[in-house]
Write an enzyme that holds these catalytic residues in place. Structure first.
Site, PDB file in Angstrom:
ATOM      1  N   SER A 182       1.051  -1.450   0.342  1.00 27.89           N
ATOM      2  CA  SER A 182       0.244   0.038  -0.039  1.00 27.89           C
ATOM      3  C   SER A 182       0.693   1.338  -0.134  1.00 27.89           C
ATOM      4  O   SER A 182       0.334   2.366  -0.508  1.00 27.89           O
ATOM      5  CB  SER A 182      -1.417   0.102   1.234  1.00 27.89           C
TER       6      SER A 182
ATOM      7  N   ASP B 242       5.610  -7.212   2.574  1.00 28.34           N
ATOM      8  CA  ASP B 242       5.147  -7.164   2.334  1.00 28.34           C
ATOM      9  C   ASP B 242       5.226  -7.452   0.520  1.00 28.34           C
ATOM     10  O   ASP B 242       6.011  -6.888  -0.239  1.00 28.34           O
ATOM     11  CB  ASP B 242       4.255  -6.236   1.435  1.00 28.34           C
TER      12      ASP B 242
ATOM     13  N   GLU C  60      -9.034  -9.944   3.639  1.00 30.72           N
ATOM     14  CA  GLU C  60      -9.568  -8.853   3.075  1.00 30.72           C
ATOM     15  C   GLU C  60     -10.988  -8.608   2.585  1.00 30.72           C
ATOM     16  O   GLU C  60     -10.918  -9.068   1.550  1.00 30.72           O
ATOM     17  CB  GLU C  60      -8.215  -8.216   2.893  1.00 30.72           C
TER      18      GLU C  60
HETATM   19  O1  KIV Z   1      -0.357  -3.300   1.240  1.00 28.13           O
HETATM   20  C1  KIV Z   1      -1.216  -3.364   2.306  1.00 28.13           C
HETATM   21  O2  KIV Z   1      -1.296  -2.403   3.448  1.00 28.13           O
HETATM   22  C2  KIV Z   1      -1.928  -4.589   3.047  1.00 28.13           C
HETATM   23  C3  KIV Z   1      -3.209  -4.305   4.117  1.00 28.13           C
HETATM   24  C4  KIV Z   1      -4.090  -3.620   3.636  1.00 28.13           C
HETATM   25  C5  KIV Z   1      -3.181  -5.811   4.380  1.00 28.13           C
HETATM   26  O3  KIV Z   1      -1.700  -5.209   2.066  1.00 28.13           O
END
Ligand code: KIV
Length: 264
Positions: A45, A83, A181
């Site tokens: 994100s 991530d 999610e």
């Molecule tokens: O990238 C992100 O912020 C996410 C969360 C919203 C779970 O994957």
């Protein structure tokens, strides 16, 4: 106390709620860690709220590595989860293991991957390589073009069964937790009861083992869009705007720097 992968699993057994927020920089990491957050997610994100991309697809391994290094330098107790960006783990197992390993070298203690049954062979390979994996099912933003938009998932009997199957498969493959999610509350409750690893919800209701939100959303720093599941705990954008306007005025009026701000 230092949060570890085993301590996250123990929290579920003790029925203790798990807290997670996204984090992209050193200064914010210091604050989140001091506040006692369990996990900091270096989310892709960042591509939207930090870099200004339209969605998360353009985010690269190098960008997540950069943010992971910064966040890790500010972390004392929280578990840092990196991530994995789009195309960093889909091309080949070798490339995926290498990219995930780079995140651990940069200071993360676990990685998050979007996907269910279809990524479980990889999840198991990562687990056996010593790389803890957090799964992510339901609305998976990297698949926005397949899903046809950012919509609630698991509303039909077929997709409901698929999500349950994916959650079970991720657990069997060795994932230590799974993000749910945009899933109806009843379904996320069912999944949370079925699997022994913690579920971390975002737009998944009240019964998941933990919750995650984007830090810019809860602070009111990102004004682009505001999904129903977001709670804004403070509206910082106007506060910052006011401070910047005060600074501009004072510089223009010669009030800043003042006596106490100068060297003699
Ligand atoms: O990238 C992100 O912020 C996410 C969360 C919203 C779970 O994957």
């Amino acid at each position: 106390m230092k949060i570890t992968v085993p301590s996250i699993l123990e929290k579920k057994q003790r029925k203790e709620k798990i807290t997670m927020l996204t984090c992209y920089d050193y200064s914010t990491a210091l604050i989140l860690d001091r506040a006692g957050i369990d996990m900091m997610l270096v989310g892709d994100s960042a591509g939207v709220v930090f870099s200004g991309y339209e969605n998360t697809l353009p985010v690269s391994v190098d960008e997540i590595l950069y943010h992971t290094r910064a966040v890790s330098r500010g972390r004392k107790n929280a578990l840092v989860v990196a991530d994995m960006p789009f195309l960093s783990y889909q091309v080949s197992v070798e490339e995926a293991v290498k990219n995930c390993g780079l995140m651990l070298k940069a200071g993360a203690e676990a990685v998050k991957l979007e996907g269910g049954v279809e990524i479980c062979d990889l999840v198991n390979k990562l687990f056996l390589s010593g790389i803890p994996v957090m799964g992510h099912i339901g609305l998976t933003p990297q698949s926005v073009n397949v899903l046809g938009g950012y919509k609630v998932q698991g509303k039909t009997e077929e997709t409901r069964k698929k999500l349950i199957e994916s959650a079970r498969a991720l657990e069997s493959a060795g994932a230590f937790s799974v993000v749910l999610e945009c899933v109806p509350e009843e379904l996320s409750k069912e999944i949370t009861e079925i699997i022994d690893i913690p579920t971390i919800g975002i737009g998944a209701g009240r019964f998941t083992d933990g919750q995650v939100l984007v830090i810019n959303d809860i602070l009111g720093l990102f004004e682009g869009f505001r999904p129903k599941f977001v709670k804004r705990y403070i509206d910082l954008a106007p506060v910052i705007e006011k401070a910047v306007k005060d600074y501009i005025d004072e510089v223009k009026e010669g009030k800043f720097p003042a006596e106490e701000n100068i060297f003699k």
